[in-house]
Design a protein around this motif. Structure first.
Motif, mmCIF file in Angstrom:
data_model
loop_
_atom_site.group_PDB
_atom_site.id
_atom_site.type_symbol
_atom_site.label_atom_id
_atom_site.label_comp_id
_atom_site.label_asym_id
_atom_site.label_seq_id
_atom_site.Cartn_x
_atom_site.Cartn_y
_atom_site.Cartn_z
ATOM 1 N N ARG A 57 -4.700 2.464 -3.173
ATOM 2 C CA ARG A 57 -4.053 1.708 -2.084
ATOM 3 C C ARG A 57 -4.893 0.478 -1.742
ATOM 4 N NH1 ARG A 57 -3.764 3.566 2.548
ATOM 5 N NH2 ARG A 57 -1.662 3.013 3.217
ATOM 6 N N THR A 58 -4.870 -0.502 -2.638
ATOM 7 C CA THR A 58 -5.675 -1.714 -2.447
ATOM 8 C C THR A 58 -4.920 -2.802 -1.700
ATOM 9 O OG1 THR A 58 -4.920 -2.648 -4.550
ATOM 10 C CG2 THR A 58 -6.895 -1.266 -4.606
ATOM 11 N N GLY A 59 -3.602 -2.764 -1.745
ATOM 12 C CA GLY A 59 -2.805 -3.845 -1.163
ATOM 13 C C GLY A 59 -2.753 -5.070 -2.043
ATOM 14 N N LYS A 78 0.825 -1.206 0.000
ATOM 15 C CA LYS A 78 0.000 0.000 0.000
ATOM 16 C C LYS A 78 0.864 1.264 0.000
ATOM 17 C CE LYS A 78 -4.176 -1.911 2.151
ATOM 18 N NZ LYS A 78 -5.079 -1.879 3.329
ATOM 19 N N GLN A 124 2.111 1.683 -3.477
ATOM 20 C CA GLN A 124 1.033 2.167 -4.342
ATOM 21 C C GLN A 124 0.787 3.657 -4.125
ATOM 22 O OE1 GLN A 124 -1.860 -0.758 -3.040
ATOM 23 N NE2 GLN A 124 -1.740 -1.877 -4.976
ATOM 24 N N GLN A 125 0.845 4.085 -2.872
ATOM 25 C CA GLN A 125 0.644 5.500 -2.584
ATOM 26 C C GLN A 125 1.731 6.350 -3.229
ATOM 27 O OE1 GLN A 125 0.162 6.335 1.567
ATOM 28 N NE2 GLN A 125 0.284 8.532 1.330
#
Length: 608
Positions: A592-594, A582, A585-586
């Motif tokens: 931010r789905t993981g 996450k 992704q950020q």
């Protein structure tokens, strides 16, 4: 000396996203000239020991310290004395290795011919193999961890990747960035001492006092985690501090000890104030830290910076025992293992101390290295017939001891048919698997029933999302004299050479260097194996782009993901891995789905 203070920053991104040094502070002053290509002196030199320093794993900077360490400053002054004075900077507070005073930015302009020539000369002097073929020998002698220059990055801890493309926020075209290990930062390596450093000595200060912390090799517990106590430092201390709800400074001090005792009491663990086997096991059982397999045996290269001796335990000992042979692989370094080690050291010209450090690991790696593949092995999946051409045909003709002109004509076909008959292979004149195996001494001499010449099935199309810049050219064979877009793509991927679309001597040498790194015959011809290896160097996660990984996933893809995120690679996608995903992704401005899909794989790859 021309030194600048770097701007402070509170941002600490991944290595591939280091910020640029302020140009206003660090631009080269008027009147300071860069040595021109015509007058560029040879690199600095001095008497050095034959033995080479260790190449430690990546030592990420995470502390916020004041001041410059002596190694980067001394190296900057060495360059200035040799090449003329250039502005440089070291400390930029809380910015990875800059924040610990052990990263150097030495200003030189890649956008001028003289600057590019100088920057290339310095960085290749550091990263090139020495006369014995040891990659990055000079970088190791200076204690350098990695280098970024002119949109490329070279890693001393992973030299097999070569000069890989760098896509951080700064292209590093106005300076060379050099991050030092802690031992390099404190001038503990052979360039400064005259004696090869064979084991990691320092991990760096924990405060601004600036006193380096000597490395100790902690005992590995059955949990797979080390036994840690007051006075110890490092990432595993930080991991435990996170469990305990403390500030993660990586220093096991009185507060950590007190809080740990309280935690042990609450969780029914013997109150020792130490991170011992029972404590780690409890934390693993509660899902607070990832499991580690203490008995798993990794490749010997994973332990070259690990020193073990009688009394040591864990996977490094298991790997040692397996390599030595004739021992129970139980992970316990006892008298029998010590005796075997001493015998091995004596047989390989190493002082028989019974202590396994870098020189012994390297000797074991060399002694257990598999035999080199047959020169024809790279072509064993190809089908050649009349009309084929190129390097595979040259190799075939040489094996048949006929004129090697690279053109599969009637003469070559006749020689193939004659050879097939002599080996009991259906004499079709077409070179496929059975003929290649026979040429490599692997084929049967039992005649096989006649079969029509095989027609290779077309390769399945690669989805656009999983394609790379190399995908369209993998069926293209390039060699000296080739020109065009495919050559440009090849040159850009190889890095460190002109991207002019003309396959000349420099391109051939770069291809040969890649082939040597990957254990391929150094022909200098770019075939599909070269394209595939180059793709892996530029895109190390490309094998997993089509894989979806999320919490609960396990296996090789998760191991690769965790290594890319610099997490303990246990192959299990748990909460810690999800949190790191996450964050990545950020940083890449993704949702931010993981969950790791193609876009996230690519984003994490760019952040490596």
């Amino acid at each position: 000396m021309t030194r600048a203070t770097l701007l402070p920053t509170s941002t600490r991104g991944p290595v591939r996203a280091l910020g640029a040094v302020s140009v206003s502070l660090l631009s080269i002053p008027m009147g300071i000239s860069i040595a021109s290509a015509a007058t560029l002196p040879p690199p600095p030199t001095k008497p050095l020991p034959a033995e080479l320093d260790i190449a430690p794993k990546y030592q990420e900077g995470y502390r916020c310290l004041d001041g410059n360490r002596p190694g980067p400053v001394a190296f900057a002054e060495l360059l200035n004395a040799h090449y003329g004075k250039h502005v440089y900077g070291v400390n930029r507070r809380c910015a990875l290795e800059h924040g610990e005073g052990r990263a150097l930015d030495w200003m030189v302009n890649a956008n001028t011919a003289a600057g590019l020539e100088l920057g290339n000369a310095i960085t290749r002097w550091l990263s090139n193999p020495d006369s014995e073929g040891r990659p990055g020998a000079m970088a190791r002698r200076l204690g350098i961890n990695y280098i970024i220059w002119n949109r490329q990055m070279w890693r001393a801890y992973d030299p097999g990747r070569g000069w890989a493309p760098y896509s951080g926020s700064s292209p590093h075209t106005d300076h060379i960035h050099i991050s030092f290990t802690w031992d390099g930062a404190y001038q503990q390596t052979s360039w400064w001492t005259g004696k090869a450093l064979l084991a990691v000595r320092y991990t760096g200060p924990t405060t601004n006092a600036g006193t380096p912390v000597p490395v100790t090799t902690p005992v590995l517990t059955a949990s797979g985690y080390p036994l840690l106590k007051r006075g110890d430092t490092g990432k595993d201390v930080m991991l435990a501090q996170g469990v305990l709800g403390l500030a993660k400074d990586g220093s096991f001090g009185p507060a950590t000890e007190t809080t740990l005792k309280s935690w042990q009491s609450r969780n029914g663990v013997a109150v020792t104030g130490q991170l011992d086997n029972a404590t780690w096991t409890k934390m693993i059982g509660l899902g607070l830290v990832p499991a580690r397999n203490a008995t798993a045996v990794g490749p010997l290269s994973a332990y070259v910076n690990t020193t073990i001796r009688k009394g040591s335990t864990g996977p490094a000992v298991s790997a040692l025992q397996k390599a030595l042979g004739g021992l129970a692989v139980d992970g316990n370094f006892g008298p029998a293992t010590e005796t075997k080690v001493k015998a091995f050291q004596s047989a390989h010209g190493i002082s028989p101390t019974g202590v396994v450090a870098t020189s012994t690991w390297n000797a074991l790696i060399e002694a257990t290295k598999p035999a080199a593949p047959h020169p024809l092995a790279q072509y064993a999946d190809l089908v050649l017939k009349r009309g084929s051409s190129g390097a595979p045909v040259v190799a075939l003709q040489k094996a048949l001891k006929i004129t090697a002109d690279g053109a599969f004509g009637p003469g070559t076909e006749s020689a193939v048919i004659a050879y097939q008959k002599s080996k009991g292979i259906n004499p079709t004149g077409v070179v496929a698997s059975a003929t290649w195996k026979a040429l490599m001494g692997q084929g049967s001499t039992t005649p096989t029933p006649p079969v029509p010449p095989p027609t290779p099935a077309p390769a399945p199309a690669t989805p656009a999302a999983l394609s790379t810049e190399f995908t369209p050219y993998k069926s293209t064979v390039l060699q000296t004299g080739s020109k065009g877009t495919a050559v440009r793509v090849l040159q850009a991927g190889l890095g460190g050479i002109a991207v002019d679309g003309s396959f000349g001597l420099a391109t051939k040498r770069a291809v040969m260097a890649l082939q040597t790194r990957w254990g391929l015959p150094a022909t200098g011809v770019a075939n599909i194996k070269v394209w595939n290896r180059l793709e892996l160097e530029v895109h190390p996660l490309v094998p997993y782009w089509g894989t979806v990984a999320k919490r609960g996933s396990s296996g090789d893809a998760v191991v690769a993901l965790q290594k890319a995120l610099r997490l303990p690679a246990d192959g299990t996608f748990g909460p810690g891995t999800e949190g790191a995903v996450k964050m990545a992704q950020q940083k890449a401005r993704l949702a931010r789905t993981g969950v790791v899909g193609t876009l996230t794989w690519k984003a994490i790859e760019k952040q490596m």
